[in-house]
Motif scaffolding. Structure first.
Motif, PDB file in Angstrom:
ATOM      1  N   THR A 279       0.827  -1.199   0.000  1.00 57.58           N
ATOM      2  CA  THR A 279       0.000   0.000   0.000  1.00 57.58           C
ATOM      3  C   THR A 279       0.868   1.259   0.000  1.00 57.58           C
ATOM      4  OG1 THR A 279      -0.086   0.035   2.415  1.00 57.58           O
ATOM      5  CG2 THR A 279      -1.865  -1.137   1.269  1.00 57.58           C
ATOM      6  N   GLY A 280       0.197   2.400  -0.134  1.00 59.90           N
ATOM      7  CA  GLY A 280       0.832   3.694   0.097  1.00 59.90           C
ATOM      8  C   GLY A 280       1.864   4.125  -0.913  1.00 59.90           C
ATOM      9  N   GLY A 281       1.832   3.538  -2.124  1.00 56.52           N
ATOM     10  CA  GLY A 281       2.816   3.924  -3.122  1.00 56.52           C
ATOM     11  C   GLY A 281       4.136   3.200  -2.990  1.00 56.52           C
ATOM     12  N   THR A 282       4.084   1.961  -2.580  1.00 55.23           N
ATOM     13  CA  THR A 282       5.292   1.142  -2.414  1.00 55.23           C
ATOM     14  C   THR A 282       5.883   0.755  -3.767  1.00 55.23           C
ATOM     15  OG1 THR A 282       4.730   0.256  -0.248  1.00 55.23           O
ATOM     16  CG2 THR A 282       6.057  -1.164  -1.672  1.00 55.23           C
ATOM     17  N   THR A 283       7.211   0.671  -3.816  1.00 54.87           N
ATOM     18  CA  THR A 283       7.908   0.127  -4.981  1.00 54.87           C
ATOM     19  C   THR A 283       8.671  -1.119  -4.568  1.00 54.87           C
ATOM     20  OG1 THR A 283       8.212   2.322  -5.953  1.00 54.87           O
ATOM     21  CG2 THR A 283       9.600   0.558  -6.794  1.00 54.87           C
ATOM     22  N   ILE A 296       3.768  -4.007   3.606  1.00 56.30           N
ATOM     23  CA  ILE A 296       4.716  -2.987   3.162  1.00 56.30           C
ATOM     24  C   ILE A 296       3.913  -1.751   2.786  1.00 56.30           C
ATOM     25  CG2 ILE A 296       6.713  -2.523   1.729  1.00 56.30           C
ATOM     26  CD1 ILE A 296       6.913  -5.151   3.277  1.00 56.30           C
ATOM     27  N   ASP A 297       4.161  -0.633   3.449  1.00 50.58           N
ATOM     28  CA  ASP A 297       3.380   0.576   3.229  1.00 50.58           C
ATOM     29  C   ASP A 297       4.301   1.756   2.907  1.00 50.58           C
ATOM     30  OD1 ASP A 297       1.037   2.323   3.309  1.00 50.58           O
ATOM     31  OD2 ASP A 297       1.861   3.056   5.207  1.00 50.58           O
ATOM     32  N   GLY A 298       4.070   2.382   1.758  1.00 52.24           N
ATOM     33  CA  GLY A 298       4.778   3.609   1.399  1.00 52.24           C
ATOM     34  C   GLY A 298       6.283   3.487   1.429  1.00 52.24           C
ATOM     35  N   SER A 299       6.831   2.364   1.021  1.00 58.05           N
ATOM     36  CA  SER A 299       8.266   2.107   1.131  1.00 58.05           C
ATOM     37  C   SER A 299       8.890   1.843  -0.234  1.00 58.05           C
ATOM     38  CB  SER A 299       8.518   0.916   2.066  1.00 58.05           C
ATOM     39  OG  SER A 299       8.099   1.221   3.384  1.00 58.05           O
ATOM     40  N   VAL A 300      10.224   1.889  -0.261  1.00 60.48           N
ATOM     41  CA  VAL A 300      10.991   1.633  -1.475  1.00 60.48           C
ATOM     42  C   VAL A 300      11.910   0.455  -1.208  1.00 60.48           C
ATOM     43  CG1 VAL A 300      12.530   2.596  -3.216  1.00 60.48           C
ATOM     44  CG2 VAL A 300      10.950   4.108  -1.996  1.00 60.48           C
ATOM     45  N   GLU A 314       7.135   0.224   7.063  1.00 60.56           N
ATOM     46  CA  GLU A 314       6.366   1.434   6.798  1.00 60.56           C
ATOM     47  C   GLU A 314       7.307   2.620   6.554  1.00 60.56           C
ATOM     48  OE1 GLU A 314       3.880   1.959  10.213  1.00 60.56           O
ATOM     49  OE2 GLU A 314       2.562   0.278   9.704  1.00 60.56           O
ATOM     50  N   ARG A 315       7.124   3.274   5.404  1.00 59.37           N
ATOM     51  CA  ARG A 315       7.863   4.508   5.058  1.00 59.37           C
ATOM     52  C   ARG A 315       9.368   4.307   5.185  1.00 59.37           C
ATOM     53  NH1 ARG A 315       3.848   5.402   8.361  1.00 59.37           N
ATOM     54  NH2 ARG A 315       5.283   5.584  10.129  1.00 59.37           N
ATOM     55  N   CYS A 316       9.851   3.233   4.629  1.00 58.18           N
ATOM     56  CA  CYS A 316      11.271   2.881   4.739  1.00 58.18           C
ATOM     57  C   CYS A 316      11.911   2.767   3.361  1.00 58.18           C
ATOM     58  CB  CYS A 316      11.434   1.539   5.455  1.00 58.18           C
ATOM     59  SG  CYS A 316      10.880   1.539   7.163  1.00 58.18           S
ATOM     60  N   VAL A 317      13.243   2.805   3.355  1.00 58.32           N
ATOM     61  CA  VAL A 317      14.022   2.433   2.187  1.00 58.32           C
ATOM     62  C   VAL A 317      14.827   1.197   2.553  1.00 58.32           C
ATOM     63  CG1 VAL A 317      15.703   3.128   0.460  1.00 58.32           C
ATOM     64  CG2 VAL A 317      14.243   4.854   1.524  1.00 58.32           C
ATOM     65  N   ILE A 318      14.681   0.148   1.777  1.00 55.42           N
ATOM     66  CA  ILE A 318      15.410  -1.100   1.997  1.00 55.42           C
ATOM     67  C   ILE A 318      16.412  -1.244   0.849  1.00 55.42           C
ATOM     68  CG2 ILE A 318      15.253  -3.560   2.423  1.00 55.42           C
ATOM     69  CD1 ILE A 318      13.676  -1.809   4.413  1.00 55.42           C
ATOM     70  N   GLY A 319      17.696  -1.211   1.178  1.00 54.82           N
ATOM     71  CA  GLY A 319      18.740  -1.203   0.174  1.00 54.82           C
ATOM     72  C   GLY A 319      18.828  -2.484  -0.632  1.00 54.82           C
ATOM     73  N   ALA A 320      19.595  -2.408  -1.712  1.00 58.82           N
ATOM     74  CA  ALA A 320      19.761  -3.553  -2.608  1.00 58.82           C
ATOM     75  C   ALA A 320      20.318  -4.754  -1.855  1.00 58.82           C
ATOM     76  CB  ALA A 320      20.684  -3.173  -3.753  1.00 58.82           C
ATOM     77  N   SER A 321      19.662  -5.903  -2.046  1.00 58.98           N
ATOM     78  CA  SER A 321      20.086  -7.194  -1.486  1.00 58.98           C
ATOM     79  C   SER A 321      20.095  -7.233   0.037  1.00 58.98           C
ATOM     80  CB  SER A 321      21.475  -7.594  -2.020  1.00 58.98           C
ATOM     81  OG  SER A 321      21.451  -7.688  -3.436  1.00 58.98           O
ATOM     82  N   ARG A 331       9.921   1.135  10.815  1.00 63.89           N
ATOM     83  CA  ARG A 331       9.127   2.332  10.544  1.00 63.89           C
ATOM     84  C   ARG A 331      10.051   3.538  10.410  1.00 63.89           C
ATOM     85  NH1 ARG A 331       5.478  -0.174  14.476  1.00 63.89           N
ATOM     86  NH2 ARG A 331       3.545  -0.774  13.384  1.00 63.89           N
ATOM     87  N   ASP A 332       9.988   4.185   9.267  1.00 65.15           N
ATOM     88  CA  ASP A 332      10.755   5.420   9.033  1.00 65.15           C
ATOM     89  C   ASP A 332      12.251   5.200   9.205  1.00 65.15           C
ATOM     90  OD1 ASP A 332       8.392   7.291   8.762  1.00 65.15           O
ATOM     91  OD2 ASP A 332       8.039   6.546  10.802  1.00 65.15           O
ATOM     92  N   VAL A 333      12.772   4.152   8.591  1.00 68.53           N
ATOM     93  CA  VAL A 333      14.199   3.858   8.690  1.00 68.53           C
ATOM     94  C   VAL A 333      14.795   3.606   7.312  1.00 68.53           C
ATOM     95  CG1 VAL A 333      13.917   2.891  11.004  1.00 68.53           C
ATOM     96  CG2 VAL A 333      13.890   1.373   9.029  1.00 68.53           C
ATOM     97  N   VAL A 334      16.119   3.633   7.269  1.00 71.92           N
ATOM     98  CA  VAL A 334      16.874   3.345   6.050  1.00 71.92           C
ATOM     99  C   VAL A 334      17.778   2.157   6.321  1.00 71.92           C
ATOM    100  CG1 VAL A 334      18.620   4.185   4.436  1.00 71.92           C
ATOM    101  CG2 VAL A 334      16.842   5.741   5.270  1.00 71.92           C
TER     102      VAL A 334
END
Length: 370
Positions: A279-283, A296-300, A314-321, A331-334
């Motif tokens: 949800t929330g525009g996730t990629t 997964i909500d609003g995350s990349v 939620e609202r996170c960026v999860i790096g490659a691999s 929540r709100d983390v990189v």
């Protein structure tokens, strides 16, 4: 300075006789650890490098000659975009060997310019401004420089730009505590080419602190184009996540989405269990894996990221691999590339995990690096 003859350009009309310059030389330090491996404009944003969205809007406006002012990891841009023909553009690259600030970076590309008018973009701004309308304002006002201005609730963090009743810029106040207006510099300009060529060569020049104030003092015409279009500076992780989500949901305009706008974009090769909630525009990037019952909500999720079962992101960026364990809450983390987060962990409120770090099961982190 004398302005070019008045040329009215209707809103929506293609931009002919205009060059574009995109400044993409920054190191993106506020976005670390994401920018350790790629320049900020090349970070995957709604499924493609952010710069792709900007270039697609430039091309849609009718501009075909674009000069990229690069510096940090300059080779990455040319490796990905080549000569620009895949986007219908003619791309040129100018590498900034030493930091020259915004004005110096603009001057550094002057010898590649061909047109009388030059539209200049900061490469980390997501905007829905009507580009032909900006140029129309510039030509109708016979301006030397036109600045795209947007109104924001709290202008103290930005360059504040008051204008008179005719839209003429009267001052340029960089990050003042008592701004006289809510109009800020939105990072998109139109310069007459002689103005670009008048910027000092070979040294750092701040366009905000030196070029614009100097032009005002000399009596040049600086015009403001004020609108209420979508605008976001992607300089922080929270803003980056928001911008990507807004692109996916169609709130921010782009002709470069790799799929239809909606709650999520899932790229080819990703494996997502049927009961996963996106949800929330996730990629979800290429070759990602998401286990049973996760939300997964609003995350990349960058390419190759693995999310375990019953996880909440939620609202996170999860790096490659990167690998996220079962039952983990983020929540709100990189999470940096290749990091491993054990099962049952909880990371919230701006925590950043650097590339390759491994956190044991059950770890808890609040607003800290690890």
């Amino acid at each position: 300075m004398s302005a070019s003859p008045n040329q009215h350009l209707a809103v929506g009309e293609p931009l002919h006789g205009v060059d574009a310059v995109v400044l993409v030389g920054g190191k993106g330090t506020r976005l670390r650890p994401l920018t350790l491996s790629a320049p900020k404009p090349m970070l995957p944003t709604a499924g493609v490098p952010f710069l792709t969205h900007l270039l697609s809007r430039i091309r849609a406006a009718g501009i075909t000659h674009v000069v990229l002012g690069t510096s940090y990891k300059a080779e990455v841009f040319a490796e990905h975009f080549g000569d620009g023909s895949a986007l219908g553009l003619e791309l040129e690259y100018v590498v900034e060997e030493e930091p020259l600030d915004t004005g110096g970076a603009i001057r550094n590309v002057a010898d590649r310019l061909r047109a009388d008018d030059v539209m200049i973009f900061n490469g980390d701004i997501l905007s829905g401004v009507d580009l032909p309308a900006v140029l129309g304002t510039h030509r109708e006002a016979n301006a030397d420089v036109t600045l795209h201005l947007v109104k924001v609730p709290d202008p103290r963090r930005f360059g504040c730009v008051p204008t008179d009743a005719e839209g003429r810029v009267t001052a340029f106040l960089e990050k003042t505590d008592n701004p006289p207006t809510d109009q800020i510099n939105a990072g998109c300009y139109v310069f007459r080419r002689p103005v670009v060529e008048s910027i000092p060569v070979g040294r750092p020049v701040s366009v905000e602190r030196e070029t614009f104030p100097g032009l005002l003092e000399s009596g040049a015409r600086l015009q403001g184009h004020v609108d209420a279009s979508y605008w976001l500076d992607l300089g922080t992780p929270a803003a980056f996540v928001q911008g990507s989500a807004d692109l996916v949901r169609g709130i921010a305009p782009s002709a470069a989405l790799p799929g239809p706008a909606g709650q999520a974009i899932v790229l080819d090769g990703a494996r997502v269990r049927d009961d996963v909630e996106l949800t929330g525009g996730t990629t979800v990037g290429t070759n990602c894996m998401i286990g049973n019952g996760s939300r997964i909500d609003g995350s990349v999720l960058f390419d190759g990221a693995v999310i375990g079962s019953e996880a909440v992101v939620e609202r996170c960026v999860i790096g490659a691999s990167a690998k996220i364990g079962d039952g983990t809450v983020l929540r709100d983390v990189v999470i940096g590339d290749g990091a491993v987060i054990g099962a049952g962990c909880e990371l919230v409120d701006g925590a950043r995990v650097w590339p390759g770090v491994e956190l044991p099961d059950g770890a808890v982190r609040f607003s800290s690096d690890c």
